[in-house]
Design a protein around this motif. Structure first.
Motif, mmCIF file in Angstrom:
data_model
loop_
_atom_site.group_PDB
_atom_site.id
_atom_site.type_symbol
_atom_site.label_atom_id
_atom_site.label_comp_id
_atom_site.label_asym_id
_atom_site.label_seq_id
_atom_site.Cartn_x
_atom_site.Cartn_y
_atom_site.Cartn_z
ATOM 1 N N ASP A 198 0.827 -1.197 0.000
ATOM 2 C CA ASP A 198 0.000 0.000 0.000
ATOM 3 C C ASP A 198 0.864 1.250 0.000
ATOM 4 O O ASP A 198 0.543 2.243 -0.655
ATOM 5 C CB ASP A 198 -0.900 -0.037 1.235
ATOM 6 C CG ASP A 198 -1.887 1.108 1.253
ATOM 7 O OD1 ASP A 198 -2.320 1.514 0.167
ATOM 8 O OD2 ASP A 198 -2.217 1.591 2.342
ATOM 9 N N ASP A 246 -7.540 -2.001 -2.168
ATOM 10 C CA ASP A 246 -8.503 -1.595 -1.146
ATOM 11 C C ASP A 246 -9.332 -2.780 -0.672
ATOM 12 O O ASP A 246 -9.572 -2.948 0.522
ATOM 13 C CB ASP A 246 -9.440 -0.502 -1.699
ATOM 14 C CG ASP A 246 -8.740 0.848 -1.741
ATOM 15 O OD1 ASP A 246 -7.734 0.996 -1.028
ATOM 16 O OD2 ASP A 246 -9.193 1.726 -2.488
ATOM 17 N N ARG A 287 -5.542 4.797 7.392
ATOM 18 C CA ARG A 287 -5.984 4.911 6.001
ATOM 19 C C ARG A 287 -7.499 4.969 5.915
ATOM 20 O O ARG A 287 -8.081 5.782 5.217
ATOM 21 C CB ARG A 287 -5.517 3.684 5.209
ATOM 22 C CG ARG A 287 -4.163 3.785 4.598
ATOM 23 C CD ARG A 287 -3.827 2.472 3.917
ATOM 24 N NE ARG A 287 -4.994 1.899 3.232
ATOM 25 C CZ ARG A 287 -5.434 2.281 2.060
ATOM 26 N NH1 ARG A 287 -4.805 3.218 1.403
ATOM 27 N NH2 ARG A 287 -6.496 1.720 1.527
ATOM 28 N N ARG A 342 -9.914 8.217 4.958
ATOM 29 C CA ARG A 342 -10.789 8.137 3.792
ATOM 30 C C ARG A 342 -12.208 8.503 4.189
ATOM 31 O O ARG A 342 -12.882 9.278 3.516
ATOM 32 C CB ARG A 342 -10.743 6.719 3.234
ATOM 33 C CG ARG A 342 -10.934 6.656 1.748
ATOM 34 C CD ARG A 342 -10.584 5.297 1.210
ATOM 35 N NE ARG A 342 -11.077 4.226 2.058
ATOM 36 C CZ ARG A 342 -10.436 3.085 2.244
ATOM 37 N NH1 ARG A 342 -9.289 2.879 1.647
ATOM 38 N NH2 ARG A 342 -10.928 2.159 3.015
#
Lengths: 188, 691
Positions: B33, B94, B378, B382
């Motif tokens: 990632d 993802d 993360r 988001r």
């Protein structure tokens, strides 16, 4: 002589040997008592507090130890006598005398000003469920007594009052009277 | 779910092992990632694949069907990825990252013996997503493998993955080498491992095959196919001293232009994380599901050795005791005494070694928590619509497993706060002349017996005026107190129970759990938390924690005839205090220390003990300190230092303040251990109340 036979009964009594119903049947009795044999006597640990005799269900008791040196916990609630070390575990030790209105001021049992424990005094260690084990100060251990649930009396009015009744009932064996305690309530 | 103790033991084993596998999987995914958009590292991809594969096997063995199904789907996708049949798009990544969270939740339920239908649906949704994402890579042109001088018999034994990696290396023009090495049968495994270790940093070891050419009478030879970008000289230097022979594998010229990688156009992104069904609940705890600590076998061997030596000492002591018994009442020889002393010194040394060895075995790197937090960051960023970069450092710093476990939830909370309230939205940052991407830093460092963890952001910072306003309106402080408070004190008001500056109760942090809980959690670990903030520049939370809670060195002190132990890691110095050194400021005692005033607290008064005082009115002040706070604790006696094992007081005594546990000093008397952080807080709070 009644006392001796009672003692022997207690000693030899086995529920599966209870053939009184059979005897009655053989004697040709019309009314056969059926329900009674299921009732098993329960075992209680009886101990002394300030001269009175109390009892708790034996299943709640983990062990009984001599009174070790107790360490006082600063700013602890009054009924907490102190903490003891039981094979490496720290365990609180509670006194019930104030809770049960047996004394006005409980004796100091921990720290440098502690009153030495009498020879007969013991700590009853109870399992205590999710809260963890706890020790309870008793002046002396009496006995393990078997009491039939049907013979237990509710606590007389005036004793069981209060928000959290610690005394849940009375048990009798001959002339002896046992005050039955609910430990969780008593320790709360 | 199987019942009975053997069933639950098996389940615990499954959860422990699966958690470990999952941790590895998460770590590798994170590595992928971090380098999003770049060519994925084949070794990392392969590692993730292997982890998913073992997770599937493990779950199937323990009949964990939901885990098995999802792991199977993930393994499938990863297999196509590592074989180059699928390219690693953001959607794939993802979905994979989300699957880790779902695995975690599945394991959590499994460990509790539950199977909730919601989680089942979520797992199903993620599995669907995994199935639907990705773009296939079209292979074009002639097989580049045909251009390598490899015998068909060799080519026949390649696995699909090896073939794929060979192709990739050829396609990218990486020079390929054959490394042939013969080893003795007795120790070929170590030789081969060393060879691999030397080659790894230079390039990729694609395949290891037993060589067609015999390796001598008692030997065995291997052919390693490696792709190495580094120049030949470097490769030769690296192989110096090994029995390896190097042969280049020349790639024949290609008949036509290199086939371009044709990508199938990216399909519309699958259901995103905003989609309710697949969402992972943010309040899930980051705590491990298992109590297992993985210990290097060498550490255990070291402990075993120490135990062996202890047994020797025991034998010697027995011999000495025996000889003392036989001599009866006779005066023991000087030699005997010397020998006893030597043995007891040995015993002490070995016990020290055993103790530190055991403590070491309990240590785990903080990176374990950091990895989990990184995944979370993360997702939160988001969801909150923030652009964020996470800077991690000090993951190698080690702490007691117990502390690391207890830390994860407070850290998660602080990080949530930072992302939710600390960091501004990208547009607001741009207006303030800051880069759109905020930086959240999580760092750890060891300072003596403490580990300092810092969570910092470069956001808007805390507004102390607003903090003061809220504290006043909630009645947490009086206006008179507010007027006297320093900026640091104002900032630290956010840790008071009932405080929250969040105007809107956000989905992320507004759960009625405030920073006071975080502070409590940290205090329970004998740690402290501190906050500092620069307006417009950001906020830093600093956590100071002891390295271990298991065995600590303590100062044993006497107060009013009672004995207490003070953890030495919070003791700064010990002063002898004369009555003249004690002054009062607003009826509060302070100590004059080298021209500085120090709050002075009498333990006897705090604990409501009868004041006795030491002989001759003499007193000692144990100066304790944590972070920037200092306080003098008055005691009557100093008895010395000792290593102690601190035992918790247990659930019934949780409400007792100022005491963190109890210990046994070896004379069967229980001695209470002071909670320095708690006492200091109490001392300071008293000051605030009186002000």
């Amino acid at each position: 002589m009644a006392r001796l036979s009672e003692l022997l009964d207690e000693f030899f009594y086995r529920p599966d040997e209870d053939v009184s119903a059979l005897d009655a049947l053989l004697a040709g009795g019309e009314e056969v008592p059926v329900a009674a044999p299921e009732e098993l006597p329960q075992e209680f640990l009886a101990f002394e507090l300030q001269g009175e005799c109390y009892a708790v269900p034996i299943g709640q008791v983990r062990e009984i130890v001599k009174v070790p040196p107790l360490t006082e916990l600063p700013r602890a609630p009054a009924h907490l006598l102190g903490v003891m070390n039981l094979r490496g575990d720290v365990m609180p030790v509670y006194g019930l005398k104030k809770r049960l209105n047996l004394v006005d001021v409980p004796a100091v049992r921990a720290g440098p000003d502690a009153v030495p424990a009498p020879r007969a005094a013991r700590i009853v260690v109870v399992h205590g469920g999710s809260e963890g084990g706890a020790g309870i100060w008793v002046d002396a251990i009496r006995d393990v007594v078997r009491l039939r649930p049907s013979t237990l009396e509710p606590a007389p009015a005036g004793i069981a009052s209060g928000e959290r009744p610690a005394v849940v009932g009375l048990g009798r064996r001959g002339p002896e009277l046992f005050i039955l305690l609910d430990l969780e309530q008593a320790l709360a | 779910m199987s019942s009975g103790s053997s069933g639950s033991k098996a389940l615990a084993e499954f959860v422990a092992e699966a958690t470990e596998t999952l941790d590895g999987l998460g770590r590798e995914l994170l590595a992928l990632d971090e380098r999003r958009g770049q060519e994925p590292d084949p070794a990392a991809l392969n590692a993730v694949f292997r982890a998913a594969h073992s997770l599937k096997g493990l779950a199937a063995m323990f009949q964990q069907d939901r885990v098995t199904r999802l792991a199977h789907r993930a393994e499938d996708v990863l297999d196509r990825l590592r074989l180059g049949r699928l390219s690693l798009s953001d959607a794939v990544l993802d979905a994979l990252i989300e699957s880790v969270d779902v695995f975690q939740a599945l394991l959590a339920e499994a460990s509790r013996g539950e199977e909730s239908p919601e989680l089942g649906r979520r797992a199903e949704a993620v599995a669907q997503r995994l199935g639907g994402v990705g773009e296939a890579v079209a292979q074009a042109g002639a097989d580049p493998l045909d251009r390598l001088p490899l015998e068909p018999s060799v080519r026949a034994v390649f696995t699909e993955y090896e073939e794929h990696r060979l192709r990739e290396n050829v396609r990218r023009g990486v020079p390929l080498w054959r490394v042939r090495a013969a080893f003795d049968l007795a120790d070929f495994d170590t030789g081969l491992a060393e060879l691999n270790a030397r080659l790894k940093p230079l390039g990729e070891v694609i395949s290891t095959l037993p060589s067609a050419e015999p390796g001598g009478g008692t030997g065995i030879a291997f052919d390693l196919l490696v792709g190495v970008k580094a120049p030949e000289a470097e490769l030769r230097a690296a192989l110096e001293g090994t029995p390896a022979e190097l042969t280049a594998l020349p790639v024949r010229e290609e008949p036509q232009a290199p086939p371009a990688l044709h990508r199938v156009p990216e399909p519309a992104p699958g259901p995103g994380p905003e989609d309710g069904a697949g969402r992972v609940e943010p309040e899930g705890s980051l705590r491990s599901l298992t109590q297992t600590v993985r210990v290097d076998i060498r550490r255990l061997d070291g402990l075993m050795n120490t135990v062996g030596e202890l047994l020797l000492i025991k034998a010697n002591l027995q011999r000495l005791a025996e000889s003392a018994r036989q001599e009866g009442g006779a005066v023991l020889s000087k030699l005997w005494g010397q020998e006893l002393q030597r043995e007891s010194r040995q015993l002490e040394r070995k016990l020290d070694a055993l103790q530190s060895g055991l403590l070491e075995a309990r240590m785990v790197p903080l990176g374990q928590v950091f990895d989990k937090l990184a995944r979370l960051v993360r997702r939160i960023a988001r969801e909150a619509g923030k652009e964020l970069e996470l800077a991690l450092s000090g993951g190698e710093v080690e702490l007691d497993k117990l502390i690391v476990e207890e830390l994860s939830d407070p850290l998660m909370h602080i990080i949530r706060n930072a992302i939710d309230h600390g960091v501004e939205a990208p547009e607001a940052r741009a207006r303030a002349g800051k880069p759109r991407r905020a930086v959240l830093s999580l760092s750890a460092s060891q300072k003596g017996n403490h580990v300092v963890i810092e969570v910092g952001d470069d956001g808007a910072g805390l507004n102390e005026l607003r903090i003061r306003e809220v504290a006043l309106s909630r009645g947490l402080i009086t206006p008179a107190q507010a007027a006297e408070m320093s900026r640091r004190e104002l900032l630290n008001l956010i840790f008071l129970p009932g405080f929250s500056t969040a105007r809107s109760v956000s989905e992320l942090s507004g759960r009625g759990v405030g920073l006071d809980v975080v502070k409590n959690n940290i205090s329970n670990l004998s740690g402290i938390i501190d906050v500092w903030s620069e307006p417009g520049r950001g906020t830093v939370f600093t956590l100071t924690l002891p390295v271990t809670l298991a065995i600590i060195r303590a100062l044993v002190v006497g107060v009013s005839g009672r004995t207490y132990a003070v953890p030495l890691n919070s003791v700064l110095e010990i002063l002898s205090v004369q009555p003249a050194d004690i002054h009062t400021v607003e009826r509060r005692e302070v100590l004059d220390v080298r021209g500085q005033t120090l709050p002075f607290t009498r333990l006897s008064r705090l604990f409501a003990l009868p004041e006795r005082g030491g002989p001759g009115g003499r007193q000692f002040a144990v100066v304790v300190g944590l972070a920037q706070e200092r306080m003098g604790l008055a005691v009557d006696e100093l008895y010395g230092q000792q290593d102690i094992v601190v035992k918790p007081l247990g659930a019934r005594l949780q409400s007792v303040r100022g005491i963190s546990g109890a210990t046994d000093l070896g004379n069967r008397r229980t001695v209470l251990v002071l909670d320095v952080a708690g006492l200091m807080e109490e001392g300071m709070a008293g000051e605030r109340k009186r002000a």
